[in-house]
Design a protein around this motif. Structure first.
Motif, PDB file in Angstrom:
ATOM      1  N   GLY A  84     -65.108  53.093 117.274  1.00  0.00           N
ATOM      2  CA  GLY A  84     -64.743  54.521 117.941  1.00  0.00           C
ATOM      3  C   GLY A  84     -63.532  54.187 119.102  1.00  0.00           C
ATOM      4  O   GLY A  84     -63.180  54.960 119.887  1.00  0.00           O
ATOM      5  N   ARG A  85     -63.430  52.823 119.316  1.00  0.00           N
ATOM      6  CA  ARG A  85     -62.361  52.660 120.479  1.00  0.00           C
ATOM      7  C   ARG A  85     -61.119  51.669 119.679  1.00  0.00           C
ATOM      8  O   ARG A  85     -61.219  51.138 119.013  1.00  0.00           O
ATOM      9  CB  ARG A  85     -63.176  51.650 121.358  1.00  0.00           C
ATOM     10  N   THR A  86     -60.016  52.200 120.273  1.00  0.00           N
ATOM     11  CA  THR A  86     -58.523  51.655 119.641  1.00  0.00           C
ATOM     12  C   THR A  86     -57.992  50.793 120.781  1.00  0.00           C
ATOM     13  O   THR A  86     -57.653  49.884 120.784  1.00  0.00           O
ATOM     14  CB  THR A  86     -57.752  52.606 119.159  1.00  0.00           C
ATOM     15  N   LEU A  87     -57.888  51.453 121.859  1.00  0.00           N
ATOM     16  CA  LEU A  87     -57.177  50.874 123.187  1.00  0.00           C
ATOM     17  C   LEU A  87     -58.100  49.871 124.029  1.00  0.00           C
ATOM     18  O   LEU A  87     -59.250  50.345 124.101  1.00  0.00           O
ATOM     19  CB  LEU A  87     -56.216  51.987 123.900  1.00  0.00           C
ATOM     20  N   PRO A  88     -57.632  49.195 124.583  1.00  0.00           N
ATOM     21  CA  PRO A  88     -56.417  48.397 124.726  1.00  0.00           C
ATOM     22  C   PRO A  88     -56.172  47.645 123.416  1.00  0.00           C
ATOM     23  O   PRO A  88     -57.193  46.925 122.743  1.00  0.00           O
ATOM     24  CB  PRO A  88     -56.528  47.665 125.833  1.00  0.00           C
ATOM     25  N   LEU A  89     -54.797  47.593 122.918  1.00  0.00           N
ATOM     26  CA  LEU A  89     -54.428  46.655 121.894  1.00  0.00           C
ATOM     27  C   LEU A  89     -54.201  45.472 122.500  1.00  0.00           C
ATOM     28  O   LEU A  89     -53.933  45.271 123.539  1.00  0.00           O
ATOM     29  CB  LEU A  89     -53.340  47.021 121.264  1.00  0.00           C
ATOM     30  N   GLU A  90     -54.432  44.454 121.598  1.00  0.00           N
ATOM     31  CA  GLU A  90     -54.237  42.838 121.991  1.00  0.00           C
ATOM     32  C   GLU A  90     -53.780  42.159 120.949  1.00  0.00           C
ATOM     33  O   GLU A  90     -53.735  42.571 119.983  1.00  0.00           O
ATOM     34  CB  GLU A  90     -55.593  42.037 122.528  1.00  0.00           C
ATOM     35  N   ILE A  91     -52.942  40.973 121.415  1.00  0.00           N
ATOM     36  CA  ILE A  91     -52.519  40.193 120.288  1.00  0.00           C
ATOM     37  C   ILE A  91     -53.822  39.099 119.891  1.00  0.00           C
ATOM     38  O   ILE A  91     -54.527  38.935 120.868  1.00  0.00           O
ATOM     39  CB  ILE A  91     -51.532  39.379 120.816  1.00  0.00           C
ATOM     40  N   ASP A  92     -53.874  39.062 118.795  1.00  0.00           N
ATOM     41  CA  ASP A  92     -54.925  38.119 117.975  1.00  0.00           C
ATOM     42  C   ASP A  92     -54.562  36.819 118.557  1.00  0.00           C
ATOM     43  O   ASP A  92     -53.511  36.329 118.663  1.00  0.00           O
ATOM     44  CB  ASP A  92     -54.891  38.331 116.378  1.00  0.00           C
TER      45      ASP A  92
ATOM     46  N   GLY B 100     -51.890  35.095 117.193  1.00  0.00           N
ATOM     47  CA  GLY B 100     -50.722  35.372 117.542  1.00  0.00           C
ATOM     48  C   GLY B 100     -49.877  36.113 116.469  1.00  0.00           C
ATOM     49  O   GLY B 100     -48.818  36.182 116.729  1.00  0.00           O
ATOM     50  N   ARG B 101     -50.540  36.342 115.461  1.00  0.00           N
ATOM     51  CA  ARG B 101     -49.889  37.007 114.091  1.00  0.00           C
ATOM     52  C   ARG B 101     -49.938  38.627 114.077  1.00  0.00           C
ATOM     53  O   ARG B 101     -49.389  38.996 113.276  1.00  0.00           O
ATOM     54  CB  ARG B 101     -50.431  36.213 113.129  1.00  0.00           C
ATOM     55  N   PHE B 102     -50.732  39.252 114.713  1.00  0.00           N
ATOM     56  CA  PHE B 102     -51.027  40.584 114.534  1.00  0.00           C
ATOM     57  C   PHE B 102     -51.813  40.948 115.923  1.00  0.00           C
ATOM     58  O   PHE B 102     -52.502  40.350 116.570  1.00  0.00           O
ATOM     59  CB  PHE B 102     -51.907  40.909 113.343  1.00  0.00           C
ATOM     60  N   LEU B 103     -51.812  42.426 115.779  1.00  0.00           N
ATOM     61  CA  LEU B 103     -52.651  43.134 116.978  1.00  0.00           C
ATOM     62  C   LEU B 103     -53.982  43.533 116.500  1.00  0.00           C
ATOM     63  O   LEU B 103     -53.991  43.710 115.429  1.00  0.00           O
ATOM     64  CB  LEU B 103     -51.760  44.393 117.394  1.00  0.00           C
ATOM     65  N   VAL B 104     -54.814  43.378 117.577  1.00  0.00           N
ATOM     66  CA  VAL B 104     -56.262  43.902 117.180  1.00  0.00           C
ATOM     67  C   VAL B 104     -56.450  44.816 118.460  1.00  0.00           C
ATOM     68  O   VAL B 104     -55.942  45.088 119.301  1.00  0.00           O
ATOM     69  CB  VAL B 104     -57.170  42.876 117.385  1.00  0.00           C
ATOM     70  N   GLN B 105     -57.486  45.899 117.642  1.00  0.00           N
ATOM     71  CA  GLN B 105     -57.884  47.042 118.582  1.00  0.00           C
ATOM     72  C   GLN B 105     -59.221  46.491 119.528  1.00  0.00           C
ATOM     73  O   GLN B 105     -59.357  44.975 119.694  1.00  0.00           O
ATOM     74  CB  GLN B 105     -58.621  48.064 117.616  1.00  0.00           C
ATOM     75  N   ALA B 106     -59.536  47.416 120.527  1.00  0.00           N
ATOM     76  CA  ALA B 106     -60.605  46.735 121.180  1.00  0.00           C
ATOM     77  C   ALA B 106     -61.829  46.292 120.708  1.00  0.00           C
ATOM     78  O   ALA B 106     -62.345  45.446 121.292  1.00  0.00           O
ATOM     79  CB  ALA B 106     -60.905  48.031 122.030  1.00  0.00           C
ATOM     80  N   ASP B 107     -62.166  46.716 119.394  1.00  0.00           N
ATOM     81  CA  ASP B 107     -63.274  46.086 118.719  1.00  0.00           C
ATOM     82  C   ASP B 107     -62.900  44.798 118.090  1.00  0.00           C
ATOM     83  O   ASP B 107     -63.810  44.328 117.095  1.00  0.00           O
ATOM     84  CB  ASP B 107     -64.030  47.111 117.789  1.00  0.00           C
ATOM     85  N   ARG B 108     -61.731  44.257 118.263  1.00  0.00           N
ATOM     86  CA  ARG B 108     -61.108  43.122 117.439  1.00  0.00           C
ATOM     87  C   ARG B 108     -60.732  43.507 116.081  1.00  0.00           C
ATOM     88  O   ARG B 108     -60.602  42.363 115.522  1.00  0.00           O
ATOM     89  CB  ARG B 108     -61.888  41.911 117.443  1.00  0.00           C
ATOM     90  N   THR B 109     -60.835  44.418 115.337  1.00  0.00           N
ATOM     91  CA  THR B 109     -60.275  44.696 114.090  1.00  0.00           C
ATOM     92  C   THR B 109     -58.941  44.892 114.038  1.00  0.00           C
ATOM     93  O   THR B 109     -58.315  45.504 115.101  1.00  0.00           O
ATOM     94  CB  THR B 109     -60.751  46.033 113.547  1.00  0.00           C
ATOM     95  N   PRO B 110     -57.972  44.454 113.062  1.00  0.00           N
ATOM     96  CA  PRO B 110     -56.687  44.472 112.947  1.00  0.00           C
ATOM     97  C   PRO B 110     -56.002  45.987 113.252  1.00  0.00           C
ATOM     98  O   PRO B 110     -56.666  46.869 112.523  1.00  0.00           O
ATOM     99  CB  PRO B 110     -56.310  43.901 111.591  1.00  0.00           C
TER     100      PRO B 110
END
Length: 117
Positions: A30-38, A41-51
């Motif tokens: 249910g949470r998307t933000l904040p986005l972070e770099i995995d 270093g190859r992709f972004l992940v959501q707040a729950d660490r899913t791509p």
């Protein structure tokens, strides 16, 4: 001669860009933000660490060519069509039809509202 460009990639959230995080499709938690770099270093992940899959559009000159109202309409349209990201030039002067070229369609200079008290 090469020219540098500031490019921003932002999640599409509609008119109140920072205030309507609910427009993003939430992850399984249910949470998307904040986005972070995995960590890779190859992709972004959501707040729950899913791509985070970028489904984006590139209105490169949106910051200078459209009024604030037109930008709101555009972002609402993109969000309604499932886009979750836009990539654009933060400071655009080369492809601007404004005069002077570095001001936006409302006549505001870049980051002008950041100096208001």
């Amino acid at each position: 001669m090469k020219r540098a460009a500031a490019i921003a990639t932002l999640p599409v959230m509609g008119p109140a860009v920072l205030g309507e995080a609910s427009r993003l499709t939430p992850s399984s938690s249910g949470r998307t933000l904040p986005l972070e770099i995995d960590a890779s270093g190859r992709f972004l992940v959501q707040a729950d660490r899913t791509p985070f899959l970028i489904h984006g559009d590139t209105p490169w000159s949106i910051a200078v060519q459209l009024t604030t109202s037109q930008i709101d309409t555009y972002l609402d349209d993109r969000a309604g069509r499932g886009f979750n990201t836009i990539m654009f030039n933060l400071i655009e002067h080369y492809f601007s039809s404004q005069n002077p070229a570095w001001k936006n369609a409302n006549g505001d200079p870049p980051f002008g509202s950041m100096n208001s008290a």
